[in-house]
Design an enzyme around this catalytic site. Structure first.
Site, PDB file in Angstrom:
ATOM      1  N   LYS A 251     106.298 135.059 -30.629  1.00  0.00           N
ATOM      2  CA  LYS A 251     106.008 136.288 -31.337  1.00  0.00           C
ATOM      3  C   LYS A 251     104.782 136.955 -31.262  1.00  0.00           C
ATOM      4  CE  LYS A 251     109.672 134.713 -34.562  1.00  0.00           C
ATOM      5  NZ  LYS A 251     110.215 133.439 -34.266  1.00  0.00           N
TER       6      LYS A 251
HETATM    7  C1  LIG Z   1     111.366 133.327 -33.964  1.00  0.00           C
HETATM    8  C2  LIG Z   1     111.718 132.088 -32.836  1.00  0.00           C
HETATM    9  C3  LIG Z   1     112.967 131.978 -32.216  1.00  0.00           C
HETATM   10  C4  LIG Z   1     114.110 132.740 -32.374  1.00  0.00           C
HETATM   11  O1  LIG Z   1     113.895 134.162 -31.879  1.00  0.00           O
HETATM   12  P1  LIG Z   1     114.912 135.305 -32.293  1.00  0.00           P
HETATM   13  O2  LIG Z   1     114.329 136.687 -31.782  1.00  0.00           O
HETATM   14  O3  LIG Z   1     114.884 135.220 -33.961  1.00  0.00           O
HETATM   15  O4  LIG Z   1     116.232 134.912 -31.746  1.00  0.00           O
HETATM   16  C5  LIG Z   1     113.239 130.906 -31.293  1.00  0.00           C
HETATM   17  N1  LIG Z   1     112.075 129.917 -31.361  1.00  0.00           N
HETATM   18  C6  LIG Z   1     110.763 130.133 -31.720  1.00  0.00           C
HETATM   19  C7  LIG Z   1     109.689 129.040 -31.409  1.00  0.00           C
HETATM   20  C8  LIG Z   1     110.641 131.198 -32.678  1.00  0.00           C
HETATM   21  O5  LIG Z   1     109.610 131.131 -33.354  1.00  0.00           O
END
Ligand SMILES: *Cc1c(COP(=O)(O)O)cnc(C)c1O
Length: 452
Positions: free
Chosen positions: A110
């Protein structure tokens, strides 16, 4: 370039407006009015360092921002990553590789989007002269990444609600030990859903929203999606030429944001043949891709908590393309879905998706077996990717978080707890957090008291 809403009842906007609004006023999500064809650029983009690739890609969309500003934003956004390649590829064997997306400041993918969004907000504030208050709710990674992206930015105050005692101790430290005076972590008594519904009420108070310049950080912001498309592009350009068109991109999925960002590139002409939607026990998307039925179930807590989601908000963007831009059909689908919690879709087979599901007990087992086989440690979200891989096809697994963020699950797998220097350093820092009731009035008065 203009940006339109999936629901077709909001006026088209510029890139900067789409970033500032987040959600479109008709309740839909923004998408580019037309997608550029990337094929003419691919050869010349092969040698670019990450931030220059990011700039080249964003220039196609953000044509209302000055090129020199965009260049500075792209550069600054990846400055705090600890790996020189930003998103390095690790080859585990000749058919299996991992795209490591955890070298950012909060050790999860993210950061790629939220570092960039933080810099876009800062640019917006300097351009408009209006301060922003950013409000979000988190079950873990998003809050930490949003706080890191907005840390110390002039003119921004960040308020992040999280359920007290339900985020991991390290995730809480990432949010509460920053020492920054513009960051307010708000622990609520209740669940993530309580935080989410209080947040929605605040966002529906339009007068308040206007008064404090309220903005959201969740994965509905189009800038987040586009920022994520860049690492798919960077990875594709670095895969061996003879196999890249055949490589399956395997994506641990919750909200459908990450995998959608990759799929969008394939709509722009990048020849990626298959996207694997890898879910944990919260398998609404796996069931959809297997049966065509999109049916809500209860959310169950799992070892991969950032994927404990049932309503995948970014799915609406995919739906818009699937329905060939017929926004009245998107509206109808969404309203049926909200009323009944259950809708059928036909005709997925040639859209380039496959799916898999991992039960909770399988997660530590996979971590253990991948470690035994390759000497490589994966986090519990990434672990969900190693299921039902297709024999003899090359796979690129997206590693969404660093294993050191989830020491308890690694221990469950019988392996020594990993750590990183940045996480160790947090353990000596002072925790600053606020307790608040998950109520609109309490949140609004807290914000008013603290924006000065
Ligand atoms: C947010 C997150 C996900 C999921 O990603 P999406 O874009 O919601 O599908 C998977 N793994 C981790 C470590 C995350 O922080």
């Amino acid at each position: 370039m203009r940006f339109v809403s999936t629901r077709g009842e909001a006026p088209p906007v510029t890139f900067s407006e789409a970033v500032a609004h987040g959600l479109a006023p008709d309740g839909g999500l923004y998408l580019p009015e037309e997608l550029p064809d990337l094929r003419p650029f691919l050869a010349q983009w092969e040698k670019l360092p990450y931030h220059e690739l990011c700039l080249a890609f964003f220039e196609l969309f953000a044509d209302d921002l000055e090129q020199s500003k965009l260049a500075r934003i792209a550069e600054a956004s990846y400055e705090n990553f600890t790996h020189p390649e930003i998103a390095p590829i690790r080859h585990l064997d000749d058919k299996l590789s991992v795209l490591e997306l955890f070298h950012g400041p909060t050790l999860a993918f993210k950061d790629f989007a939220l570092q960039l969004l933080g810099n876009l907000y800062e640019e917006q504030i300097s351009r408009t002269g209006r301060d922003l208050s950013v409000l979000g709710a988190t079950s873990g990674d998003t809050g930490a990444a949003a706080i890191s992206g907005l840390l110390g930015k002039k003119g921004v105050k960040v308020f992040i609600l999280y359920p007290n005692g339900r985020v991991s101790p390290l995730q809480e430290r990432q949010m509460t030990c920053t020492g920054a005076s513009n960051v307010f972590p708000l622990a609520i008594d209740g669940t993530f859903d309580d935080a989410q519904s209080a947040l929605k009420e605040v966002f529906n108070d339009h007068e308040f929203k206007e008064r404090v310049g309220l903005s959201a950080v969740n994965s509905i912001n189009l800038a987040r999606i586009l920022a994520q498309s860049v690492y798919y592009l960077s990875a594709w350009l670095r895969l061996p030429k003879e196999s890249r068109e055949d490589t399956v991109f395997v994506v641990p999925t919750g909200n459908f944001g990450n995998v959608f960002a990759g799929w969008l590139l394939s709509r722009m002409g990048v020849p990626i043949s298959e996207f694997r939607v890898a879910t944990n026990r919260n398998d609404v998307l796996h069931r959809l891709f297997q049966t065509g039925e999109y049916a809500l179930g209860p959310v169950s807590a799992s070892f991969a908590p950032s994927m404990d989601i049932q309503v995948a908000s970014n799915f609406e963007r995919f739906l818009y393309y699937f329905l060939e831009g017929a926004s009245e059909q998107v509206r109808e689908f969404m309203s049926n879905f909200h009323q009944r919690g259950n809708v059928r879709l036909e005709g997925f087979s040639d859209l380039g998706f496959s799916s898999s599901r991992v039960s909770d007990p399988e997660i530590p087992e996979i971590i253990k077996s991948i470690h035994a086989k390759y000497g490589y440690l994966v986090d519990p979200h990434t672990a969900c990717s190693f299921k039902d891989l297709v024999p003899d096809r090359p796979h690129l697994v997206l590693a969404t978080a660093h294993p050191a963020k989830f020491p308890a699950v690694i221990q469950e797998a019988g392996l020594p707890e990993p750590t990183t220097s940045s996480l160790e350093a947090l353990k000596d820092k002072e925790i600053v957090r606020y307790s608040i009731e998950p109520k609109k009035e309490s949140i609004e008065s807290f914000i008013l008291e603290n924006i000065g």
